[in-house]
Design an enzyme around this catalytic site. Structure first.
Site, PDB file in Angstrom:
ATOM      1  CG  ASP A 116      55.424  53.355   3.466  1.00 39.12           C
ATOM      2  OD1 ASP A 116      54.937  54.019   4.389  1.00 39.12           O
ATOM      3  OD2 ASP A 116      55.207  53.582   2.259  1.00 39.12           O
ATOM      4  NE  ARG A 130      55.785  55.125   9.087  1.00 36.95           N
ATOM      5  CZ  ARG A 130      55.306  56.067   8.307  1.00 36.95           C
ATOM      6  NH1 ARG A 130      54.462  55.770   7.357  1.00 36.95           N
ATOM      7  NH2 ARG A 130      55.654  57.323   8.487  1.00 36.95           N
ATOM      8  NE  ARG A 143      57.993  39.499  45.623  1.00 37.11           N
ATOM      9  CZ  ARG A 143      58.560  39.887  46.737  1.00 37.11           C
ATOM     10  NH1 ARG A 143      59.653  39.285  47.176  1.00 37.11           N
ATOM     11  NH2 ARG A 143      58.069  40.882  47.430  1.00 37.11           N
ATOM     12  CD  GLN A 188      51.668  48.294  38.831  1.00 39.47           C
ATOM     13  OE1 GLN A 188      52.412  49.150  38.361  1.00 39.47           O
ATOM     14  NE2 GLN A 188      51.102  48.429  40.002  1.00 39.47           N
ATOM     15  CB  ILE A 189      53.888  41.582  36.752  1.00 40.94           C
ATOM     16  CG1 ILE A 189      52.460  41.604  36.198  1.00 40.94           C
ATOM     17  CG2 ILE A 189      54.256  40.165  37.223  1.00 40.94           C
ATOM     18  CD1 ILE A 189      52.237  40.760  34.956  1.00 40.94           C
ATOM     19  CG  LEU A 190      59.449  42.081  37.254  1.00 39.98           C
ATOM     20  CD1 LEU A 190      58.442  41.371  36.372  1.00 39.98           C
ATOM     21  CD2 LEU A 190      60.582  42.606  36.381  1.00 39.98           C
ATOM     22  CD  GLU A 211      62.136  54.992  11.165  1.00 43.82           C
ATOM     23  OE1 GLU A 211      61.783  55.572  10.126  1.00 43.82           O
ATOM     24  OE2 GLU A 211      63.325  54.787  11.451  1.00 43.82           O
ATOM     25  N   GLY A 212      57.695  58.114  12.357  1.00 42.91           N
ATOM     26  CA  GLY A 212      56.309  58.582  12.279  1.00 42.91           C
ATOM     27  C   GLY A 212      55.585  58.262  13.571  1.00 42.91           C
ATOM     28  CB  THR A 213      53.924  60.522  16.027  1.00 41.19           C
ATOM     29  OG1 THR A 213      53.069  61.168  15.075  1.00 41.19           O
ATOM     30  CG2 THR A 213      55.151  61.390  16.283  1.00 41.19           C
TER      31      THR A 213
HETATM   32  C1  LIG Z   1      65.375  58.119  19.493  1.00 36.57           C
HETATM   33  C2  LIG Z   1      64.947  58.812  18.238  1.00 36.57           C
HETATM   34  C3  LIG Z   1      65.506  58.417  17.032  1.00 36.57           C
HETATM   35  C4  LIG Z   1      65.155  59.062  15.850  1.00 36.57           C
HETATM   36  N1  LIG Z   1      65.764  58.665  14.707  1.00 36.57           N
HETATM   37  C5  LIG Z   1      65.532  59.343  13.563  1.00 36.57           C
HETATM   38  C6  LIG Z   1      66.225  59.028  12.363  1.00 36.57           C
HETATM   39  O1  LIG Z   1      67.047  58.101  12.326  1.00 36.57           O
HETATM   40  N2  LIG Z   1      66.000  59.760  11.258  1.00 36.57           N
HETATM   41  C7  LIG Z   1      65.097  60.786  11.252  1.00 36.57           C
HETATM   42  O2  LIG Z   1      64.910  61.446  10.226  1.00 36.57           O
HETATM   43  N3  LIG Z   1      64.399  61.094  12.380  1.00 36.57           N
HETATM   44  C8  LIG Z   1      64.603  60.425  13.529  1.00 36.57           C
HETATM   45  N4  LIG Z   1      63.927  60.756  14.672  1.00 36.57           N
HETATM   46  C9  LIG Z   1      62.957  61.840  14.602  1.00 36.57           C
HETATM   47  C10 LIG Z   1      61.532  61.321  14.601  1.00 36.57           C
HETATM   48  O3  LIG Z   1      61.211  60.727  13.356  1.00 36.57           O
HETATM   49  C11 LIG Z   1      60.614  62.518  14.920  1.00 36.57           C
HETATM   50  O4  LIG Z   1      60.887  62.920  16.243  1.00 36.57           O
HETATM   51  C12 LIG Z   1      59.153  62.136  14.757  1.00 36.57           C
HETATM   52  O5  LIG Z   1      58.840  61.877  13.409  1.00 36.57           O
HETATM   53  C13 LIG Z   1      58.218  63.226  15.263  1.00 36.57           C
HETATM   54  O6  LIG Z   1      58.563  64.456  14.693  1.00 36.57           O
HETATM   55  P1  LIG Z   1      58.841  65.698  15.637  1.00 36.57           P
HETATM   56  O7  LIG Z   1      59.753  65.300  16.748  1.00 36.57           O
HETATM   57  O8  LIG Z   1      59.267  66.817  14.763  1.00 36.57           O
HETATM   58  O9  LIG Z   1      57.442  66.008  16.305  1.00 36.57           O
HETATM   59  P2  LIG Z   1      56.334  66.997  15.771  1.00 36.57           P
HETATM   60  O10 LIG Z   1      56.109  66.810  14.312  1.00 36.57           O
HETATM   61  O11 LIG Z   1      56.662  68.370  16.254  1.00 36.57           O
HETATM   62  O12 LIG Z   1      55.050  66.457  16.533  1.00 36.57           O
HETATM   63  C14 LIG Z   1      54.787  66.728  17.916  1.00 36.57           C
HETATM   64  C15 LIG Z   1      53.451  66.093  18.283  1.00 36.57           C
HETATM   65  O13 LIG Z   1      52.393  66.633  17.462  1.00 36.57           O
HETATM   66  C16 LIG Z   1      51.743  65.595  16.744  1.00 36.57           C
HETATM   67  N5  LIG Z   1      51.396  66.071  15.397  1.00 36.57           N
HETATM   68  C17 LIG Z   1      52.227  66.690  14.509  1.00 36.57           C
HETATM   69  N6  LIG Z   1      51.565  66.962  13.362  1.00 36.57           N
HETATM   70  C18 LIG Z   1      50.303  66.472  13.533  1.00 36.57           C
HETATM   71  C19 LIG Z   1      49.134  66.448  12.706  1.00 36.57           C
HETATM   72  N7  LIG Z   1      49.136  66.918  11.458  1.00 36.57           N
HETATM   73  N8  LIG Z   1      48.014  65.900  13.212  1.00 36.57           N
HETATM   74  C20 LIG Z   1      47.989  65.385  14.463  1.00 36.57           C
HETATM   75  N9  LIG Z   1      49.062  65.388  15.305  1.00 36.57           N
HETATM   76  C21 LIG Z   1      50.196  65.924  14.831  1.00 36.57           C
HETATM   77  C22 LIG Z   1      52.751  64.458  16.674  1.00 36.57           C
HETATM   78  O14 LIG Z   1      52.115  63.220  16.430  1.00 36.57           O
HETATM   79  C23 LIG Z   1      53.428  64.566  18.026  1.00 36.57           C
HETATM   80  O15 LIG Z   1      52.624  63.929  18.988  1.00 36.57           O
HETATM   81  C24 LIG Z   1      64.223  60.114  15.870  1.00 36.57           C
HETATM   82  C25 LIG Z   1      63.633  60.513  17.083  1.00 36.57           C
HETATM   83  C26 LIG Z   1      63.998  59.876  18.246  1.00 36.57           C
HETATM   84  C27 LIG Z   1      63.351  60.344  19.537  1.00 36.57           C
END
Ligand SMILES: Cc1cc2nc3c(=O)[nH]c(=O)nc-3n(C[C@H](O)[C@H](O)[C@H](O)COP(=O)(O)OP(=O)(O)OC[C@H]3O[C@@H](n4cnc5c(N)ncnc54)[C@H](O)[C@@H]3O)c2cc1C
Length: 201
Positions: free
Chosen positions: A54, A57, A82, A151-153, A178-180
Site C-alpha cells: 500500500d 503504491r 519548434r 507525439q508533440i515532439l 506493485e500491483g497491476t
Molecule cells: C520492472 C519490474 C519490477 C518489479 N519489481 C518487483 C519487486 O521489487 N518485488 C516484487 O515482488 N515484484 C516485482 N515485480 C513483479 C510485479 O509486481 C508483477 O509483475 C505484477 O504484480 C504482476 O504480476 P504477474 O507478472 O505475475 O502478472 P499476472 O498476475 O500473471 O497477471 C497477468 C495479467 O492478468 C491480470 N490479472 C491477474 N489476475 C487477475 C484477476 N484476478 N482479475 C483481473 N485481472 C487479473 C493482471 O492484471 C495482468 O494484466 C516487478 C515487475 C517488473 C516488470
C-alpha cells in the site's frame, strides 16, 4: 542456517527502467532457514507485505507524477521553439489543447497522490483506498502523458535524444509493478463493497 545454493537467480532484460539495480527471476528450491532468519512475526507476513505494498503504491504514484512533469516540461519547451508550417508549434490549437489536457491530468494525479500520502502521514486507514486510487490513476496518466509528449515532439520524440522516449518506455511498468491496474481495481471494489481492511499504522 542458510543453503546459498538453494537460490536460483536469472537476470531479466526489461523494456524500460534501466537505471536501477536491474530485475531478476528468483527461485527458492528447498531452502532451509533458521529462527534467526525470521523477519517480523510468524504468520503475519502477508499482512506486513500488504501494508508495505500500500505504501509503495504512493511511491509509484510519485514516480508517475515526476515522470509526467518531465514529459510536459520537454513538450512545452519543444512546442515553443519548434517551427512547423510557418509558425511555432505552440501556436497550433491542437498542440495548445494537448498541453492543457496533459497539465490537467498531471495536477489531478499530483493532488490524489498528495492526498494518499497525507492520509498515511496522519495514520488514517483510508490511505489504503487512496493509495490504490492514486496508483491506478497516475500509472495510466503517465502512460498517456508520455505517449502524448512523444507525439508533440514528433520524430525527435521517438529518438533516444529525447527524455520522452525513455519516459514512454519507463511509464508502462507503473501499470504493472506493485500491483497491476486490475489489482488496484480489485482493491478499490473490495473496499467499496466490504469496507476498509484492518491496518496497523
Ligand atoms: C520492472 C519490474 C519490477 C518489479 N519489481 C518487483 C519487486 O521489487 N518485488 C516484487 O515482488 N515484484 C516485482 N515485480 C513483479 C510485479 O509486481 C508483477 O509483475 C505484477 O504484480 C504482476 O504480476 P504477474 O507478472 O505475475 O502478472 P499476472 O498476475 O500473471 O497477471 C497477468 C495479467 O492478468 C491480470 N490479472 C491477474 N489476475 C487477475 C484477476 N484476478 N482479475 C483481473 N485481472 C487479473 C493482471 O492484471 C495482468 O494484466 C516487478 C515487475 C517488473 C516488470
Amino acid at each position: 542456517m542458510r543453503r546459498s545454493n538453494c537460490v536460483e537467480v536469472s537476470k531479466l532484460e526489461m523494456m524500460g527502467m534501466r537505471g536501477g539495480a536491474g530485475e531478476a527471476e528468483v527461485k527458492f528450491n528447498d531452502c532451509v532457514v533458521g529462527d534467526d532468519d525470521v523477519l517480523g512475526k510468524v504468520n503475519e507476513g502477508f499482512k506486513i507485505a500488504m501494508v508495505t505494498l500500500d505504501l509503495a503504491r504512493i511511491g509509484i504514484s510519485g514516480v508517475a507524477v515526476g515522470l509526467s512533469q518531465g514529459v510536459l516540461d520537454e513538450a512545452l519547451e519543444w512546442a515553443k521553439t519548434r517551427t512547423a508550417f510557418g509558425k511555432p508549434l505552440i501556436d497550433w490549437e491542437w498542440i495548445q489543447f494537448q498541453l492543457a489536457d496533459m497539465k490537467t491530468k498531471l495536477e489531478i494525479g499530483r493532488t490524489v497522490t498528495y492526498k494518499a500520502a497525507w492520509l498515511y502521514d496522519n495514520k488514517d486507514p483510508l490511505f489504503v483506498l487512496y493509495a490504490s486510487i492514486a496508483k491506478l490513476y497516475t500509472a495510466q496518466m503517465a502512460v498517456e502523458i508520455a505517449r502524448d509528449g512523444v507525439q508533440i515532439l514528433g520524430g525527435f520524440g521517438y529518438s533516444k535524444e529525447s527524455f520522452s522516449e525513455r519516459a514512454y518506455r519507463d511509464a508502462k511498468v507503473l501499470e504493472i509493478a506493485e500491483g497491476t491496474n486490475e489489482a488496484q481495481k480489485i482493491v478499490i471494489h473490495r473496499i467499496l463493497t466490504r469496507g476498509l481492511p484492518e491496518v496497523e499504522l
